[in-house]
Design a protein around this motif. Structure first.
Motif, short mmCIF file in Angstrom:
data_model
loop_
_atom_site.label_atom_id
_atom_site.label_comp_id
_atom_site.label_asym_id
_atom_site.label_seq_id
_atom_site.Cartn_x
_atom_site.Cartn_y
_atom_site.Cartn_z
N PHE A 10 0.83 -1.20 0.00
CA PHE A 10 0.00 0.00 0.00
C PHE A 10 0.87 1.26 0.00
O PHE A 10 0.55 2.24 -0.67
N THR A 11 1.96 1.21 0.77
CA THR A 11 2.86 2.37 0.82
C THR A 11 3.44 2.64 -0.56
O THR A 11 3.50 3.80 -1.01
N TYR A 14 0.74 4.15 -2.65
CA TYR A 14 0.50 5.54 -2.22
C TYR A 14 1.60 6.45 -2.79
O TYR A 14 1.31 7.50 -3.37
N TYR A 18 -0.43 8.68 -5.29
CA TYR A 18 -1.14 9.75 -4.59
C TYR A 18 -1.08 11.08 -5.35
O TYR A 18 -2.12 11.75 -5.53
N PRO A 19 0.10 11.48 -5.86
CA PRO A 19 0.14 12.77 -6.57
C PRO A 19 -0.82 12.81 -7.77
O PRO A 19 -1.45 13.83 -8.02
N SER A 39 -7.75 11.28 -0.24
CA SER A 39 -7.62 10.43 0.95
C SER A 39 -8.71 9.37 0.99
O SER A 39 -8.46 8.21 1.33
N PHE A 42 -7.88 6.51 -1.30
CA PHE A 42 -6.90 5.55 -0.77
C PHE A 42 -7.46 4.73 0.39
O PHE A 42 -6.99 3.63 0.64
N TRP A 46 -7.18 0.78 0.29
CA TRP A 46 -6.67 -0.03 1.39
C TRP A 46 -7.56 -1.25 1.64
O TRP A 46 -7.09 -2.36 1.82
N LEU B 18 -1.81 21.46 -9.01
CA LEU B 18 -2.16 20.04 -9.08
C LEU B 18 -1.19 19.17 -8.28
O LEU B 18 -1.40 17.98 -8.12
N PRO B 20 0.39 17.95 -4.89
CA PRO B 20 0.03 17.99 -3.46
C PRO B 20 1.20 18.45 -2.59
O PRO B 20 2.36 18.29 -2.97
N ARG B 26 0.32 11.82 6.28
CA ARG B 26 -0.95 11.57 5.58
C ARG B 26 -1.22 10.07 5.42
O ARG B 26 -2.32 9.59 5.66
N LEU B 27 -0.17 9.33 5.02
CA LEU B 27 -0.34 7.90 4.78
C LEU B 27 -0.84 7.19 6.04
O LEU B 27 -1.77 6.38 5.98
N ILE B 30 -4.49 7.90 6.64
CA ILE B 30 -5.38 7.17 5.73
C ILE B 30 -5.55 5.73 6.20
O ILE B 30 -6.66 5.21 6.29
N ALA B 34 -8.92 4.02 7.39
CA ALA B 34 -9.46 2.92 6.60
C ALA B 34 -9.64 1.66 7.44
O ALA B 34 -10.54 0.86 7.20
N TRP B 56 -10.15 16.49 6.27
CA TRP B 56 -10.30 15.26 5.50
C TRP B 56 -10.69 14.08 6.37
O TRP B 56 -11.22 13.10 5.90
N VAL B 60 -12.98 11.13 5.32
CA VAL B 60 -12.63 9.72 5.30
C VAL B 60 -13.72 8.90 5.96
O VAL B 60 -14.12 7.85 5.47
#
Lengths: 187, 361
Positions: A10-11, A14, A18-19, A39, A42, A46, B18, B20, B26-27, B30, B34, B56, B60
């Motif tokens: 997943f990392t 991401y 992600y960008p 977010s 993702f 996940w 565009l 980020p 952030r990861l 998330i 999740a 966010w 989420v």
């Protein structure tokens, strides 16, 4: 407890995507909503990591597209997007000197893009800004590759028309070679 | 010097907004959001989303709810195909269920295809063969024997400078179902490896973009509800019920047209379509090759910018799929026009192999 395997996968996903997902969200709904949409995308990824195809980006953008459509009121999305489109054009103002021509051209193209429908803008930017091949872009918008080519062709023509009108009206001054290239694409 | 292409110019003006901002945490946020079980389990109504400036985290949470609603395959809805369409589809299922499935090294189909984009002239039909290998060790092939030639732009917005359009844009195409291949010179036969497509992600076979193996096709359930659950799992998640049904119809049409599904699965696909809302009967029609057929159709996205209709035409007596026809509209469904069709002339398992030049095999 999260197993190391899925987390590593997943990392990597991401880091790689992600960008692009964020960029897609900005171009569809503006910066105000983009972080949230990316977010959320993702989060879904996940939970569905085992279903993810090898080519993950079209799948992820498809998820982001669905989230945008299903989870946001159209008026809120439009409001956020309008701020974004205005910001693109404004970023090119107040520039003088040698770079002014290039900046004017840039602003004209972005303004022309802003006059298009949401659907046309999505078709064009999936390829031009988000780097998708037509076959993958077709997957994102849920149509066949052939249909995508037809729609992209139409969208491109409408962008050309918007640019040509802007040039003729003098609303934006395009360098002559740019206008030529616009005309060229009709031939 | 080559003048810049409009798409290249567009790529050059990609706005900096565009990109980020870096956010090292952030990861983790998330994954934490999740993995939160309560987010998925609680059936809270969807709030009035889309207020700019929401954190966010709240988003989420709401997305978790949306995902939870999406991930559970829907129960049979109250609505199904209109009665006449339902009758045709259930009859086709009955005729199909006991048809022999056959066996062999290759699934071979021969077809005819037409593509007529609304803004280009087009001429000629694409005649093609598809060879799908039973064993993943053998190559699968798409062989084009004749092309549809795409001509000049019909309704260009600026006049040509010298009164004629350049023929440079003319090229050759073959559109079969949801796949398409182009050629600049129109040479035939043209061979395309299907399981090693030049475009990544287009490998074959696939259903609505999801790559599937023949083993998966063989193992599909023959009960329409279970089959529907599998097909929904194959879809990109996050869609509304309406869009889910639209994709199910697409998936079923594509599988009937293109894939070697066993007869029990084909029957289940007809039954699945009979249970979908907004499927209407076209009655008795002739298919694009002039064969007697009956048909059903389903429109989609009529309230949006690009509407569409997919028509599935099959033999009334045997349930054999004859053609799939696609219409596209620029103003919802108000101006639907045919843009492509694909017909099956013959299909089945065979122990023969495709004729492939030595340097390609």
């Amino acid at each position: 407890m999260i197993e190391p395997g899925p987390r590593d996968r997943f990392t990597a996903l991401y880091d790689a995507c992600y960008p692009s997902v964020y960029a897609y969200a900005v171009s569809r709904a503006g910066r105000q909503l983009a972080e949230e949409v990316a977010s959320e995308t993702f989060c879904v990824a996940w939970r569905r990591i085992d279903d993810m195809p090898d080519e993950a980006l079209p799948w992820l953008l498809g998820v982001a597209r669905n989230i945008l459509r299903e989870s946001y009121r159209a008026d809120a999305r439009r409001q956020s997007l309008e701020s974004e489109l205005a910001a693109w054009a404004a970023a090119s103002e107040h520039v003088t000197g040698d770079v002014a021509d290039a900046v004017t051209e840039r602003a004209a193209l972005l303004r022309a893009l802003a006059t298009l429908s949401d659907g046309d803008r999505e078709l064009l930017t999936l390829v031009a800004w988000h780097g998708l091949r037509a076959a993958d872009a077709a997957k994102v918008v849920g149509c066949s590759t052939a249909t995508y080519f037809v729609r992209l062709h139409r969208a491109r023509r409408r962008l050309e028309r918007a640019l040509a009108i802007a040039a003729v009206d003098g609303a934006s001054v395009l360098p002559s070679e740019s206008l030529e290239s616009v005309k060229e694409s009709f031939r | 010097m080559k003048k810049p292409d409009l798409m290249e110019m567009l790529a050059d003006v990609r706005p900096a907004s565009l990109t980020p901002e870096d956010d090292p945490r952030r990861l983790d946020r998330i994954i934490a959001a999740a993995a939160r079980p309560s987010v998925v389990a609680e059936p809270v109504p969807r709030p009035g989303r889309g207020r700019p400036g929401w954190g966010w985290g709240a988003g989420v949470a709401a997305a978790g709810l949306a995902a939870a609603a999406i991930l559970v395959p829907g129960a049979v809805g109250d609505r199904s195909a209109e009665p006449a369409a339902r009758g045709l589809l259930l009859a086709a299922a009955e005729q199909t269920v006991n048809a022999p499935t056959g066996a062999g090294r290759y699934w071979h189909s021969r077809g005819v295809n037409s593509a007529s984009p609304t803004d280009r002239t087009s001429d000629g039909l694409c005649r093609d063969e598809t060879w799908v290998a039973r064993s993943p060790k053998d190559p699968s092939w798409w062989i084009v024997h004749s092309w549809t030639r795409l001509g000049d732009v019909k309704d260009a917005l600026l006049p040509p400078e010298k009164g004629v359009w350049s023929s440079e844009q003319a090229h050759f195409t073959c559109v079969r179902g949801r796949r398409a291949v182009d050629s600049t010179d129109g040479a035939t036969p043209y061979l395309q490896r299907l399981d090693a497509f030049a475009e990544p992600g287009s490998s074959w076979p696939n259903v609505d973009g999801r790559v599937v193996s023949l083993a998966e096709i063989d193992a599909l359930p023959t009960d329409p509800e279970s089959l529907k659950e599998v097909l929904i799992q194959w879809q990109v998640p996050g869609v509304s019920d309406e869009r889910r049904d639209e994709i199910l119809f697409e998936q079923a049409a594509e599988m009937l047209l293109e894939l070697p599904a066993p007869s029990g699965v084909r029957a289940a696909l007809f039954r699945l379509m009979a249970d979908l809302p907004d499927v209407r009967s076209l009655g008795g029609v002739r298919d694009p090759l002039g064969r007697d057929a009956v048909g059903v159709a389903r429109r989609s996205s009529c309230d949006q910018e690009f509407g569409g209709e997919l028509q599935v035409l099959f033999d009334k007596d045997t349930g054999r799929l004859l053609s799939v026809k696609r219409l596209d509209g620029e103003r919802g469904c108000a101006d639907l026009r045919p843009i492509s069709w694909s017909a099956v002339q013959e299909s089945g398992w065979t122990d023969e192999s495709p004729k492939v030049p030595a340097d390609r095999s």
